[in-house]
Scaffold this active site. Structure first.
Site, PDB file in Angstrom:
ATOM      1  N   PHE A   1      -5.612   5.617   0.466  1.00  0.00           N
ATOM      2  CA  PHE A   1      -4.727   4.463   0.303  1.00  0.00           C
ATOM      3  C   PHE A   1      -4.849   3.892  -1.101  1.00  0.00           C
ATOM      4  O   PHE A   1      -5.947   3.825  -1.665  1.00  0.00           O
ATOM      5  CB  PHE A   1      -5.083   3.350   1.299  1.00  0.00           C
TER       6      PHE A   1
ATOM      7  N   TYR B   1      -7.978   7.508  12.376  1.00  0.00           N
ATOM      8  CA  TYR B   1      -7.376   7.788  13.686  1.00  0.00           C
ATOM      9  C   TYR B   1      -8.109   8.866  14.471  1.00  0.00           C
ATOM     10  O   TYR B   1      -7.638   9.273  15.529  1.00  0.00           O
ATOM     11  CB  TYR B   1      -5.908   8.170  13.498  1.00  0.00           C
TER      12      TYR B   1
ATOM     13  N   ILE C   1      -6.822   0.078  11.527  1.00  0.00           N
ATOM     14  CA  ILE C   1      -7.940   1.017  11.596  1.00  0.00           C
ATOM     15  C   ILE C   1      -9.193   0.378  10.981  1.00  0.00           C
ATOM     16  O   ILE C   1      -9.105  -0.405  10.031  1.00  0.00           O
ATOM     17  CB  ILE C   1      -7.589   2.340  10.892  1.00  0.00           C
TER      18      ILE C   1
ATOM     19  N   PHE D   1       2.468   9.357   3.979  1.00  0.00           N
ATOM     20  CA  PHE D   1       2.957   9.090   5.330  1.00  0.00           C
ATOM     21  C   PHE D   1       3.490   7.670   5.485  1.00  0.00           C
ATOM     22  O   PHE D   1       4.175   7.364   6.455  1.00  0.00           O
ATOM     23  CB  PHE D   1       1.863   9.354   6.377  1.00  0.00           C
ATOM     24  N   ASP D   2       3.200   6.789   4.534  1.00  0.00           N
ATOM     25  CA  ASP D   2       3.736   5.427   4.614  1.00  0.00           C
ATOM     26  C   ASP D   2       3.670   4.797   3.229  1.00  0.00           C
ATOM     27  O   ASP D   2       2.775   5.098   2.429  1.00  0.00           O
ATOM     28  CB  ASP D   2       2.947   4.590   5.613  1.00  0.00           C
TER      29      ASP D   2
ATOM     30  N   TYR E   1       0.824  -1.207   0.000  1.00  0.00           N
ATOM     31  CA  TYR E   1       0.000   0.000   0.000  1.00  0.00           C
ATOM     32  C   TYR E   1       0.858   1.258   0.000  1.00  0.00           C
ATOM     33  O   TYR E   1       2.033   1.244   0.366  1.00  0.00           O
ATOM     34  CB  TYR E   1      -0.913   0.023   1.233  1.00  0.00           C
TER      35      TYR E   1
END
Length: 234
Positions: free
Chosen positions: A172, A154, A128, A108-109, A94
Site C-alpha cells: 500500500f 486476508y 485488515i 486492486f484498489d 491509498y
C-alpha cells in the site's frame, strides 16, 4: 374506523411502493469499497501518484523498517499532525497492490481513481489488522508505504473479485489525510453515511415525488384527504 379505511389503504400503498424500491435497489445506495470495508465521501482526492510498480529492494532498501509482527514500512513524508487515536475517525487515500518477490504487482484498489478517500474508525477491527498497525504510528499529512504479510491481510481468502489471490502479501501507498478525535469516530461515520444515503436517495426524482405524496397524506386534514380519495373513486 371504516371511514378511515380508504385513507389507510392509500397510505399503505404508497409506503409499499417506497419499500419495494428500496428492496429492489431502485434507489441508489451508498457506495462502499469492496476490499477494505466502510467508506465515506467528504474529502475529494486531488491527485493520483500511481506510477510504475515499486520495489522494496534497491536504493531504498535501507529506509524500510520491519515491525515485530512482520509489517514492512517506509515513510516518504512524516506528517506534522496528530497520530490516529482508538475510536477516532481516520481518513486515508491509498493505492493497493499485491506484492511478490520483493516487488509490487497488480493494482486492486485506488482511492485516487475512485475519487474519494477511505474512512474508518481506528481500533474497531473494520479493516485488515495490518492496516490498523501500519497506519497507527503515522501522523496526519504523512505518506507511508506498507508491505503487509498474508496473516495480517486476508490470509487464505480470495478477495476483490480475484484480484487478491489467497495468501497474498499486500503493498500500500498511504496518505493520512485527516485524523479525528478519539472515541467519536463511530458517531461521525454514522452521520457521514446517513448524509450520503439521503443525498443519493433524494437525487432520485421518482422516489422524491412519492415521498412527498406519502408525506402529504399525513399532513393534510383527514377531511381533505377523504374528499380527494372520494373524487377518484376510492
Amino acid at each position: 374506523f371504516f371511514l378511515q379505511v380508504p385513507t389507510m389503504m392509500a397510505r399503505a400503498a404508497i409506503a409499499g411502493l417506497l419499500l419495494a424500491w428500496q428492496v429492489t435497489g431502485f434507489v441508489p445506495q451508498v457506495r462502499r469499497p469492496v476490499a477494505l470495508g466502510r467508506a465515506g465521501a467528504l474529502v475529494r482526492a486531488t491527485a493520483n501518484p500511481e506510477n510504475s510498480p515499486p520495489a522494496v529492494d534497491g536504493a531504498e532498501a535501507d529506509k524500510w523498517m520491519t515491525t515485530e509482527s512482520g509489517i514492512k514500512y517506509m515513510d516518504e513524508f512524516v506528517g506534522q499532525g496528530e497520530e490516529p487515536k482508538d475510536g477516532g475517525l481516520v481518513t486515508v487515500n491509498y493505492i493497493g497492490r499485491t506484492f511478490k518477490d520483493g516487488r509490487a504487482q497488480d493494482t486492486f484498489d485506488n482511492s485516487y481513481k475512485r475519487g474519494y478517500p477511505f474512512k474508518f474508525v481506528m481500533g474497531q477491527g473494520k479493516v485488515i489488522p495490518g492496516w490498523e498497525e501500519g497506519l497507527k504510528t503515522m501522523r496526519e499529512g504523512g505518506r507511508r508505504k506498507l508491505v503487509i504479510p498474508p496473516e495480517l491481510a486476508y490470509g487464505d481468502r480470495e478477495m476483490a473479485g480475484g484480484k487478491i489471490p489467497p495468501n497474498s502479501e499486500l503493498y500500500f501507498e498511504c496518505e493520512l489525510v485527516e485524523v479525528g478525535a478519539g472515541g467519536t469516530g463511530g458517531l461521525e461515520l454514522f452521520f457521514i453515511d446517513t448524509r450520503i444515503y439521503l443525498q443519493n436517495t433524494f437525487s432520485n426524482k421518482f422516489f422524491t415525488a412519492f415521498f412527498i405524496i406519502w408525506l402529504i397524506t399525513f399532513i393534510l386534514p383527514k377531511e381533505v384527504m377523504d374528499n380527494a380519495l372520494h373524487s377518484i373513486g376510492l
